[in-house]
Structures are given as structure tokens and as C-alpha cells.
Design a protein around this motif. Structure first.
Motif, PDB file in Angstrom:
ATOM      1  N   THR A 222       0.832  -1.202   0.000  1.00  0.00           N
ATOM      2  CA  THR A 222       0.000   0.000   0.000  1.00  0.00           C
ATOM      3  C   THR A 222       0.867   1.252   0.000  1.00  0.00           C
ATOM      4  O   THR A 222       0.585   2.227  -0.709  1.00  0.00           O
ATOM      5  N   GLU A 223       1.951   1.224   0.784  1.00  0.00           N
ATOM      6  CA  GLU A 223       2.901   2.343   0.787  1.00  0.00           C
ATOM      7  C   GLU A 223       3.551   2.498  -0.592  1.00  0.00           C
ATOM      8  O   GLU A 223       3.753   3.610  -1.071  1.00  0.00           O
ATOM      9  N   GLN A 224       3.887   1.371  -1.227  1.00  0.00           N
ATOM     10  CA  GLN A 224       4.491   1.435  -2.559  1.00  0.00           C
ATOM     11  C   GLN A 224       3.561   2.095  -3.560  1.00  0.00           C
ATOM     12  O   GLN A 224       3.978   2.929  -4.367  1.00  0.00           O
ATOM     13  N   LEU A 225       2.290   1.708  -3.530  1.00  0.00           N
ATOM     14  CA  LEU A 225       1.314   2.317  -4.435  1.00  0.00           C
ATOM     15  C   LEU A 225       1.285   3.830  -4.244  1.00  0.00           C
ATOM     16  O   LEU A 225       1.266   4.596  -5.217  1.00  0.00           O
ATOM     17  N   ALA A 226       1.247   4.248  -2.988  1.00  0.00           N
ATOM     18  CA  ALA A 226       1.157   5.677  -2.696  1.00  0.00           C
ATOM     19  C   ALA A 226       2.426   6.421  -3.099  1.00  0.00           C
ATOM     20  O   ALA A 226       2.368   7.577  -3.518  1.00  0.00           O
ATOM     21  N   THR A 227       3.572   5.765  -2.972  1.00  0.00           N
ATOM     22  CA  THR A 227       4.851   6.407  -3.268  1.00  0.00           C
ATOM     23  C   THR A 227       5.130   6.460  -4.769  1.00  0.00           C
ATOM     24  O   THR A 227       5.512   7.502  -5.318  1.00  0.00           O
ATOM     25  N   VAL A 228       4.935   5.317  -5.445  1.00  0.00           N
ATOM     26  CA  VAL A 228       5.263   5.231  -6.876  1.00  0.00           C
ATOM     27  C   VAL A 228       4.262   6.003  -7.718  1.00  0.00           C
ATOM     28  O   VAL A 228       4.620   6.654  -8.694  1.00  0.00           O
ATOM     29  N   PHE A 229       2.991   5.929  -7.327  1.00  0.00           N
ATOM     30  CA  PHE A 229       1.952   6.579  -8.127  1.00  0.00           C
ATOM     31  C   PHE A 229       1.349   7.725  -7.321  1.00  0.00           C
ATOM     32  O   PHE A 229       0.287   7.593  -6.721  1.00  0.00           O
ATOM     33  N   ASN A 230       2.077   8.863  -7.306  1.00  0.00           N
ATOM     34  CA  ASN A 230       1.596   9.974  -6.488  1.00  0.00           C
ATOM     35  C   ASN A 230       0.366  10.643  -7.075  1.00  0.00           C
ATOM     36  O   ASN A 230      -0.211  11.537  -6.469  1.00  0.00           O
ATOM     37  N   ASP A 231      -0.056  10.201  -8.277  1.00  0.00           N
ATOM     38  CA  ASP A 231      -1.315  10.681  -8.836  1.00  0.00           C
ATOM     39  C   ASP A 231      -2.494   9.847  -8.350  1.00  0.00           C
ATOM     40  O   ASP A 231      -3.651  10.162  -8.632  1.00  0.00           O
ATOM     41  N   ASP A 232      -2.209   8.769  -7.614  1.00  0.00           N
ATOM     42  CA  ASP A 232      -3.249   7.864  -7.121  1.00  0.00           C
ATOM     43  C   ASP A 232      -3.689   8.336  -5.735  1.00  0.00           C
ATOM     44  O   ASP A 232      -3.137   7.938  -4.713  1.00  0.00           O
ATOM     45  N   ILE A 233      -4.688   9.201  -5.715  1.00  0.00           N
ATOM     46  CA  ILE A 233      -5.125   9.812  -4.457  1.00  0.00           C
ATOM     47  C   ILE A 233      -5.677   8.774  -3.490  1.00  0.00           C
ATOM     48  O   ILE A 233      -5.488   8.878  -2.277  1.00  0.00           O
ATOM     49  N   VAL A 234      -6.343   7.733  -4.002  1.00  0.00           N
ATOM     50  CA  VAL A 234      -6.936   6.722  -3.128  1.00  0.00           C
ATOM     51  C   VAL A 234      -5.847   5.948  -2.396  1.00  0.00           C
ATOM     52  O   VAL A 234      -5.927   5.723  -1.181  1.00  0.00           O
ATOM     53  N   SER A 235      -4.804   5.518  -3.120  1.00  0.00           N
ATOM     54  CA  SER A 235      -3.706   4.784  -2.488  1.00  0.00           C
ATOM     55  C   SER A 235      -2.986   5.647  -1.460  1.00  0.00           C
ATOM     56  O   SER A 235      -2.582   5.164  -0.393  1.00  0.00           O
ATOM     57  N   ARG A 236      -2.835   6.949  -1.755  1.00  0.00           N
ATOM     58  CA  ARG A 236      -2.178   7.841  -0.799  1.00  0.00           C
ATOM     59  C   ARG A 236      -3.027   7.998   0.465  1.00  0.00           C
ATOM     60  O   ARG A 236      -2.501   8.029   1.582  1.00  0.00           O
ATOM     61  N   CYS A 237      -4.334   8.054   0.280  1.00  0.00           N
ATOM     62  CA  CYS A 237      -5.225   8.125   1.449  1.00  0.00           C
ATOM     63  C   CYS A 237      -5.123   6.856   2.285  1.00  0.00           C
ATOM     64  O   CYS A 237      -5.010   6.912   3.519  1.00  0.00           O
ATOM     65  N   LYS A 238      -5.164   5.693   1.616  1.00  0.00           N
ATOM     66  CA  LYS A 238      -5.130   4.427   2.352  1.00  0.00           C
ATOM     67  C   LYS A 238      -3.799   4.247   3.072  1.00  0.00           C
ATOM     68  O   LYS A 238      -3.768   3.714   4.193  1.00  0.00           O
ATOM     69  N   ALA A 239      -2.708   4.658   2.445  1.00  0.00           N
ATOM     70  CA  ALA A 239      -1.401   4.532   3.099  1.00  0.00           C
ATOM     71  C   ALA A 239      -1.368   5.346   4.385  1.00  0.00           C
ATOM     72  O   ALA A 239      -0.859   4.893   5.420  1.00  0.00           O
TER      73      ALA A 239
END
Length: 338
Positions: A222-239
Motif C-alpha cells: 500500500t505504501e508502494q502504491l502511494a509512493t510510486v503513483f503519487n497521482d493515485d489519491i486513493v492509495s495515498r489516502c489508504k497509506a
């Protein structure tokens, strides 16, 4: 701004082993594509997806075997998939593992996607390579589905045969390579690329299960998703929520501050996706609750506080709202515990 499509570099180790199995020079093949050996050993590196297109087009141009990509099943190793590979091995069931692939597929490749769907006959796993019916996409489908089925066979400990495989590929003159590999009926010219597992097989406990380890891997992914894809607001929220839940219920204001935006901007971004802060918080808690409940070493009381609830009754009410049953009812119902 949307980021260019990319693929995890270590996946290319599978592609190059596949090339070698076809009698081609893998080093020359990668040099001609401009890919260095060093980048393929970097577990964090990513390569443009257009290079994957070129690789498969190049292979198809020189190989006479239309089913060559099925041999990718002989070439993979969990490490080629990064953390996802090891999270897969520690999954409780094939259903759990395939749901992980669905949830974190963007780490492997940001252009393609996976989808799990329960049907009357069992669990269908759908692959979309993101390029319509483009010819090279059919080879990519063979590549991906053959690896995924072999991953299932590895995890379950014996040769698993799907109930059915559907392929968008037009029916070839010789269908035997596909029938022989999958060991079941293969329907060509279908509307989607997929395989179907019977429900009992999909939800049977696996010999390699390690739920606490799998949960740790999920947090990292989940942290990887938020870090690699900083355009992915949902993953950043979940992280953010995963980091903060054990300290109590996170607030929308704290999330907005962590994402360096105003609370109003966060609300607008989420609303554009048809989402709300509370909805993401509930979804994150529900996902975590199911994972924790799969871990028999954790009591319901412990899970209550890990999810940021102040008392067990509040957790029980929330879980009943999410799933229609109590936490103890879910834990005792193996049909739902996947």
C-alpha cells in the motif's frame, strides 16, 4: 497529471528467460531494446510499458510459435514480482492471493489490470492488458495467465486445472498448446481473457499460508502504491490511514495536511471519483478487519484497537454494517473468510 505507463523492471527477468527458451540471445535482445542488466536487478526500478510492447512485437516477428508466451510459466520466480510475489506465497487461499493481485496489480504494470468476480460456478479471474484486441496483447495475455495459473499450482501444491479459460485471441489453427497447458476447455474469440476456478479450490486453505506475514506485505505494498503513483489519491489516502489507525480514528483534516492540500481540495478530488473520506476510511478498516480476523492469533479485542475503535461494540456494529455479520460470525464462517 497522469504518469506514463510503466512496468516493474524485475518482471523483465521473466521475459528474458522466455526469450532464451526460444533459442534467442537474451542479452542481445535486451541491448537492442536499450535495457541494461543493472536496471533489471533493481527491485524498485520501473521501465516504460512501451518497451514491453516492443519486446513482444519483436519476439512475435522472429518466432514461428504463436503459443510461445505460454512458456512464461516455466520462467517466473516470486522475486520477479517484488513484494507481491512473497505476499502471494503467504496468502491464506487462492482467492486471497488473486484478490491481492487485483488490488496491487498497478505495481506490476500500470497499464493492465486484474479483476476477481464470484460466479455460480466459482471464482473468475479476469485480465485486461489495456490494449483492446491488439495482436501483441494476445501474447501478453498468454504470458500473464500462464504465470498466474502456475502460481496457483505452486501455492496449492499440485496441478490445478481451471474449469474454463476464455481468450479474446481468435481461434488458432492448432489449439492444443493452450488446452494442454491449462488442462481444460479453452474458449477463443471470447469477450474477455480469464480463467475460472471452482469455489472449493479457490477457498481451500493453502500449505504456504502465513497471515501475519501477508498482512505486513500488504502494508508495504500500500505504501508502494502511494509512493510510486503519487497521482493515485486513493492509495495515498489508504497509506496514511494504515499508518494512523492504531492511534485512533484519523480525521479528514489530518489526512489533507499529510497530503499537502486543503481539506476542501481533498473533498473535491475524492468527489470527482465518487468517493468520500468516510467511505475510504470504512473500506480500509473493512479490508484490515478481514485480514486480521483471518489471523487466529489476534483476538477481536486486539483487532478493535488496531483498527482505531475505542470499544469492541463500536467495531462489532461497524463490521456488521460492512459485511452483514459480526466479527466472530465472520471468523467462524469459512465461506466468507477469504
Amino acid at each position: 497529471m497522469q504518469q506514463p505507463a510503466s512496468t516493474l523492471a524485475t518482471l523483465w527477468q521473466i521475459i528474458l528467460r522466455l526469450i532464451e527458451k526460444q533459442g534467442l540471445d537474451a542479452e542481445q535482445f535486451s541491448r537492442e531494446l536499450g535495457i541494461s542488466a543493472e536496471v533489471l536487478r533493481d527491485p524498485t526500478a520501473r521501465l516504460p510499458s512501451r518497451l514491453t510492447d516492443r519486446a513482444f512485437a519483436k519476439a512475435e516477428a522472429v518466432l514461428a510459435d504463436p503459443a510461445f508466451a505460454l512458456r512464461a510459466a516455466e520462467c517466473w520466480h516470486p522475486s520477479n514480482l517484488g513484494i507481491i510475489g512473497f505476499a502471494w506465497l503467504s496468502s491464506r487461499t487462492l482467492h486471497t492471493g488473486l484478490k491481492r493481485m487485483e488490488r496491487f496489480s498497478r505495481i506490476l504494470g500500470s497499464r493492465f489490470s486484474y479483476r476477481c468476480a464470484m460466479e455460480d460456478r466459482g471464482l473468475r479471474f479476469v485480465y485486461n492488458h489495456g490494449r483492446g484486441d491488439w495482436d501483441v496483447g494476445h501474447a501478453m495475455t498468454d504470458f500473464s495467465l500462464s504465470i498466474l495459473v502456475d502460481m496457483c499450482r505452486t501455492n496449492i501444491g499440485h496441478r490445478l486445472e481451471p474449469l474454463e479459460v476464455t481468450l479474446r485471441r481468435p481461434e488458432p489453427a492448432d489449439t492444443s498448446p493452450w488446452r494442454d497447458y491449462f488442462g481444460c476447455k479453452v474458449r477463443f474469440g471470447a469477450d474477455e481473457d480469464s480463467f475460472l476456478l471452482d469455489g472449493e479450490t479457490a477457498n481451500a486453505p493453502l500449505p504456504t499460508v502465513n497471515v501475519p506475514l501477508a498482512n505486513t506485505f500488504d502494508a508495504i505494498l500500500t505504501e508502494q502504491l502511494a509512493t510510486v503513483f503519487n497521482d493515485d489519491i486513493v492509495s495515498r489516502c489508504k497509506a496514511f490511514l494504515l499508518r494512523e489507525l492504531t492511534s485512533g480514528e484519523p480525521s479528514a483534516a489530518a489526512l489533507a495536511l499529510a497530503l499537502c492540500m486543503s481539506q476542501r481540495s481533498l473533498q473535491r478530488r475524492l468527489a470527482a471519483l465518487g468517493l468520500t473520506f468516510q467511505g475510504i476510511l470504512d473500506e480500509t478498516r473493512h479490508e484490515l478487519a478481514r485480514r486480521y480476523l483471518d489471523d487466529s492469533s489476534k483476538s477481536v479485542t486486539e483487532i478493535t484497537f488496531l483498527l482505531g475503535f475505542s470499544e469492541q461494540s463500536a467495531f462489532t456494529r461497524a463490521f456488521r454494517r460492512w459485511s452483514g455479520m459480526s466479527p466472530t460470525g465472520y471468523r467462524g464462517n469459512s465461506a466468507f473468510a477469504h
